[in-house]
Each structure stands twice: as structure tokens, then as C-alpha cells.
Design a protein around this motif. Structure first.
Motif, short mmCIF file in Angstrom:
data_model
loop_
_atom_site.label_atom_id
_atom_site.label_comp_id
_atom_site.label_asym_id
_atom_site.label_seq_id
_atom_site.Cartn_x
_atom_site.Cartn_y
_atom_site.Cartn_z
N THR A 8 0.84 -1.18 0.00
CA THR A 8 0.00 0.00 0.00
C THR A 8 0.88 1.24 0.00
O THR A 8 1.82 1.34 0.78
CB THR A 8 -0.92 0.01 1.24
OG1 THR A 8 -1.71 -1.17 1.22
CG2 THR A 8 -1.83 1.22 1.23
N VAL A 9 0.60 2.16 -0.91
CA VAL A 9 1.37 3.41 -0.97
C VAL A 9 1.17 4.15 0.34
O VAL A 9 0.08 4.21 0.89
CB VAL A 9 0.91 4.26 -2.17
CG1 VAL A 9 1.59 5.62 -2.16
CG2 VAL A 9 1.19 3.53 -3.47
N GLY A 10 2.23 4.72 0.86
CA GLY A 10 2.17 5.42 2.12
C GLY A 10 2.63 4.56 3.29
O GLY A 10 2.65 5.00 4.42
N MET A 11 3.02 3.32 2.99
CA MET A 11 3.53 2.44 4.03
C MET A 11 5.05 2.36 3.93
O MET A 11 5.61 2.43 2.85
CB MET A 11 2.95 1.04 3.88
CG MET A 11 1.49 0.98 4.23
SD MET A 11 0.69 -0.62 3.93
CE MET A 11 1.86 -1.80 4.50
N ASP A 12 5.69 2.20 5.08
CA ASP A 12 7.14 2.07 5.08
C ASP A 12 7.54 0.59 5.04
O ASP A 12 6.69 -0.29 4.90
CB ASP A 12 7.77 2.82 6.26
CG ASP A 12 7.41 2.22 7.62
OD1 ASP A 12 6.88 1.09 7.68
OD2 ASP A 12 7.66 2.91 8.63
N ARG A 13 8.81 0.31 5.18
CA ARG A 13 9.32 -1.06 5.08
C ARG A 13 8.79 -1.97 6.19
O ARG A 13 8.79 -3.18 6.04
CB ARG A 13 10.84 -1.04 5.12
CG ARG A 13 11.42 -0.34 3.91
CD ARG A 13 12.91 -0.25 4.01
NE ARG A 13 13.47 -1.60 3.87
CZ ARG A 13 14.74 -1.87 3.94
NH1 ARG A 13 15.61 -0.91 4.16
NH2 ARG A 13 15.18 -3.09 3.79
N GLU A 14 8.37 -1.38 7.30
CA GLU A 14 7.82 -2.15 8.40
C GLU A 14 6.32 -2.41 8.24
O GLU A 14 5.71 -3.05 9.10
CB GLU A 14 8.08 -1.43 9.73
CG GLU A 14 9.53 -1.29 10.08
CD GLU A 14 10.25 -2.64 10.19
OE1 GLU A 14 9.66 -3.58 10.76
OE2 GLU A 14 11.39 -2.74 9.70
N GLY A 15 5.75 -1.89 7.16
CA GLY A 15 4.32 -2.05 6.93
C GLY A 15 3.49 -1.06 7.72
O GLY A 15 2.31 -1.29 7.96
N ARG A 16 4.13 0.04 8.11
CA ARG A 16 3.44 1.06 8.90
C ARG A 16 3.08 2.25 8.02
O ARG A 16 3.82 2.63 7.13
CB ARG A 16 4.34 1.55 10.04
CG ARG A 16 4.66 0.46 11.01
CD ARG A 16 5.58 0.92 12.10
NE ARG A 16 5.95 -0.24 12.90
CZ ARG A 16 7.12 -0.38 13.49
NH1 ARG A 16 8.04 0.56 13.40
NH2 ARG A 16 7.38 -1.47 14.19
N GLN A 17 1.95 2.82 8.34
CA GLN A 17 1.54 4.07 7.72
C GLN A 17 1.80 5.20 8.71
O GLN A 17 2.11 4.95 9.88
CB GLN A 17 0.08 4.00 7.29
CG GLN A 17 -0.86 3.55 8.38
CD GLN A 17 -2.24 3.21 7.88
OE1 GLN A 17 -2.62 3.48 6.76
NE2 GLN A 17 -3.03 2.61 8.74
N GLU A 18 1.67 6.41 8.27
CA GLU A 18 1.95 7.56 9.13
C GLU A 18 1.09 7.54 10.39
O GLU A 18 1.54 7.98 11.46
CB GLU A 18 1.72 8.86 8.34
CG GLU A 18 2.12 10.11 9.08
CD GLU A 18 3.61 10.19 9.42
OE1 GLU A 18 3.94 10.82 10.44
OE2 GLU A 18 4.44 9.61 8.67
N LEU A 19 -0.09 6.97 10.32
CA LEU A 19 -0.97 6.88 11.49
C LEU A 19 -0.29 6.15 12.65
O LEU A 19 -0.45 6.53 13.81
CB LEU A 19 -2.27 6.17 11.11
CG LEU A 19 -3.29 5.97 12.23
CD1 LEU A 19 -3.78 7.33 12.75
CD2 LEU A 19 -4.46 5.13 11.75
N HIS A 20 0.47 5.11 12.35
CA HIS A 20 1.18 4.38 13.40
C HIS A 20 2.09 5.32 14.19
O HIS A 20 2.13 5.27 15.42
CB HIS A 20 2.01 3.24 12.81
CG HIS A 20 1.22 2.07 12.33
ND1 HIS A 20 0.82 1.95 11.02
CD2 HIS A 20 0.75 0.98 12.97
CE1 HIS A 20 0.16 0.81 10.88
NE2 HIS A 20 0.09 0.20 12.05
N TYR A 21 2.82 6.15 13.48
CA TYR A 21 3.79 7.04 14.13
C TYR A 21 3.09 8.17 14.89
O TYR A 21 3.54 8.57 15.96
CB TYR A 21 4.78 7.57 13.10
CG TYR A 21 5.60 6.45 12.52
CD1 TYR A 21 6.59 5.84 13.27
CD2 TYR A 21 5.34 5.96 11.24
CE1 TYR A 21 7.32 4.78 12.76
CE2 TYR A 21 6.07 4.91 10.72
CZ TYR A 21 7.06 4.32 11.48
OH TYR A 21 7.78 3.25 10.98
N ARG A 22 2.01 8.67 14.34
CA ARG A 22 1.25 9.71 15.04
C ARG A 22 0.68 9.15 16.34
O ARG A 22 0.66 9.82 17.37
CB ARG A 22 0.14 10.26 14.15
CG ARG A 22 0.60 10.85 12.82
CD ARG A 22 1.29 12.19 13.01
NE ARG A 22 1.82 12.70 11.75
CZ ARG A 22 1.20 13.57 10.97
NH1 ARG A 22 0.02 14.06 11.30
NH2 ARG A 22 1.77 13.97 9.85
#
Length: 139
Positions: A8-22
Motif C-alpha cells: 500500500t502506498v504510504g507504508m514504510d518497510r515495516e508495513g506502517r503508515q503515518e498513522l502508526h507514528y502519530r
């Protein structure tokens, strides 16, 4: 979300989206922004962590409430079988606000993880007396 080569676009190598970090940072405004932008509230990363796991682990009570209101699954399990409530208990440091928010949202204190420990049992093992007292009220 768009997909590029199975990711999914917007996910990093760990499979996280920005929502995880927020959620990890307890950035409530950022969480709302990312949800409005289409981030998936229940998306788990490669380790099975959802945004709610991260918010719970970091005792980000307001972030937990916003995620729950947005439909985050309260009993999602990471790859170790830990729910957000388990992570909240483990990280509680004698405080129970985040644990209480999850219990009020319907999180089950008796789901056991891969090691055979439930959030209720964990509270007793680590001496989280306020949390254990809260669980005593939930049967």
C-alpha cells in the motif's frame, strides 16, 4: 489506498503508515488528519502492531480514545498475541488511565498471549496494583 508492487502506498518497510507514528507520539491532531486522509485505523504492521497498540504502549490515553472512536479493533493481536490492553498494562508504570480507556471501550482483560499471560494476570505479576484493582471491578 493505491498499491504498488503489493504494498500500500504510504507504508514504510515495516508495513506502517503515518498513522502508526502519530499514535506512537500521541499526536491527536495528526491522528485525526491521517484518518481523514484515508489511513486505515486497524492496519497492522509486519509485527501485527496496529496504531492502537502503539498508543497503548506509550500510554497515550487521548490517542487511544480517538483511535477507538474511529473504530480501531480493541482486541487486535500482534504477532506475540498481545492486545493493545496487554501493551498498556505492561507499560502502565502504576498509572491506569490508558488501561481504563481500553476497558471502557470493551477490551477483554482475559485474552492470553502466546506466553499464556492475560492483561489481568500481567497486572498482578508486575505489581500494577491500580490496574489490578481496575480489573477486579470488571470480573
Amino acid at each position: 489506498m493505491d498499491r504498488v508492487m503489493g504494498q500500500t502506498v504510504g507504508m514504510d518497510r515495516e508495513g506502517r503508515q503515518e498513522l502508526h507514528y502519530r499514535a506512537l507520539e500521541g499526536d491527536v491532531a495528526g491522528i485525526r488528519e491521517r484518518l481523514a486522509a484515508g489511513d486505515e485505523v486497524g492496519l497492522a504492521d509486519r509485527q501485527g502492531f496496529t496504531a492502537l497498540h502503539f498508543a497503548a504502549q506509550e500510554s497515550q490515553t487521548e490517542a487511544v480514545r480517538v483511535l477507538v472512536e474511529a473504530g480501531a479493533p480493541v482486541d487486535a493481536r500482534d504477532r506475540f498475541g498481545n492486545t493493545p490492553l496487554w501493551r498498556a498494562v505492561f507499560s502502565s508504570r502504576g498509572k491506569d488511565a490508558t488501561v481504563e480507556a481500553l476497558v471502557e471501550a470493551g477490551a477483554d482483560p482475559d485474552i492470553v498471549n502466546e506466553a499464556g499471560a492475560s492483561p489481568r494476570e500481567l497486572a498482578g505479576r508486575i505489581g500494577a496494583d491500580e490496574v489490578a484493582a481496575l480489573f477486579a471491578q470488571t470480573h
